[in-house]
Structures are given as structure tokens and as C-alpha cells.
Scaffold this motif. Structure first.
Motif: not given
Length: 105
Positions: A60-68, A70-71, A57
Motif C-alpha cells: 500500500w505504501e508503494k501504491k500511494e507513492k505511485d499514485m502521487l 502519477r498525479e 502494508d
């Protein structure tokens, strides 16, 4: 008729005849240092172990923050490109510039 066997056996000490070591006393037991496993168990005793479900979990939170992030960086890059353009912007580029400015700032 082997003369060496007689001399070697007479030179050996028996367990009862051996002199006690200077550091040990009768009745006192020397304490051994703890083993590696015992030391690791003692060191890790107070730590909480994170279960695999919690770790995934968190990942996935870190991955979501990373994707945001990058965007957001991609949008800033496009916005900087539009700002750096010396020529006049066409209508699509103006709309994109306003939209990016609104989203970023």
C-alpha cells in the motif's frame, strides 16, 4: 531338462563371495550428500520471512507513492501544455498555470 538353469545359477555370485569394492573400507561409512529439502532449509535459515500483514502494508505504501507520482506527472503535462500554447491565455488558464507552477516548483 533345461540346461540353461544350471549354467546361470553356477555363474551367479553369492553375497559372501563377492569381492569388496576398491573404494570402501570396513568400518568407514560413506557420507551421503544432503537432500534437496535440507539444502533449501539451510539456505533459507538466516532469512527473515515477511508476514502477509507486513507485505500488504509495504504494498500500500508503494501504491500511494505511485499514485502521487502519477498525479505529479499529470500536473506537469498540463503545465507543459499551457507553456507550449502560442496564443494568449484566458483568465482560467492563467490561474491554472500559476497554481501548477506553485505546486510543482
Amino acid at each position: 531338462m533345461n540346461p540353461t538353469s544350471k549354467t546361470t545359477s553356477s555363474n551367479k555370485r553369492k553375497a559372501n563371495d563377492a569381492a569388496p569394492s576398491s573404494g570402501s573400507n570396513v568400518g568407514e561409512q560413506e557420507s551421503r550428500p544432503p537432500g534437496i529439502k535440507a539444502m533449501k532449509a539451510k539456505r533459507n535459515k538466516g532469512k527473515d520471512k515477511v508476514g502477509p500483514a507486513l507485505a500488504s502494508d509495504n504494498m500500500w505504501e508503494k501504491k500511494e507513492k505511485d499514485m502521487l507520482m502519477r498525479e505529479k506527472l499529470q500536473k506537469m503535462s498540463v503545465y507543459n501544455t499551457l507553456l507550449a500554447k502560442n496564443d494568449t491565455l484566458d483568465e482560467d488558464e492563467k490561474v491554472l498555470k500559476k497554481k501548477l507552477m506553485f505546486e510543482l516548483f
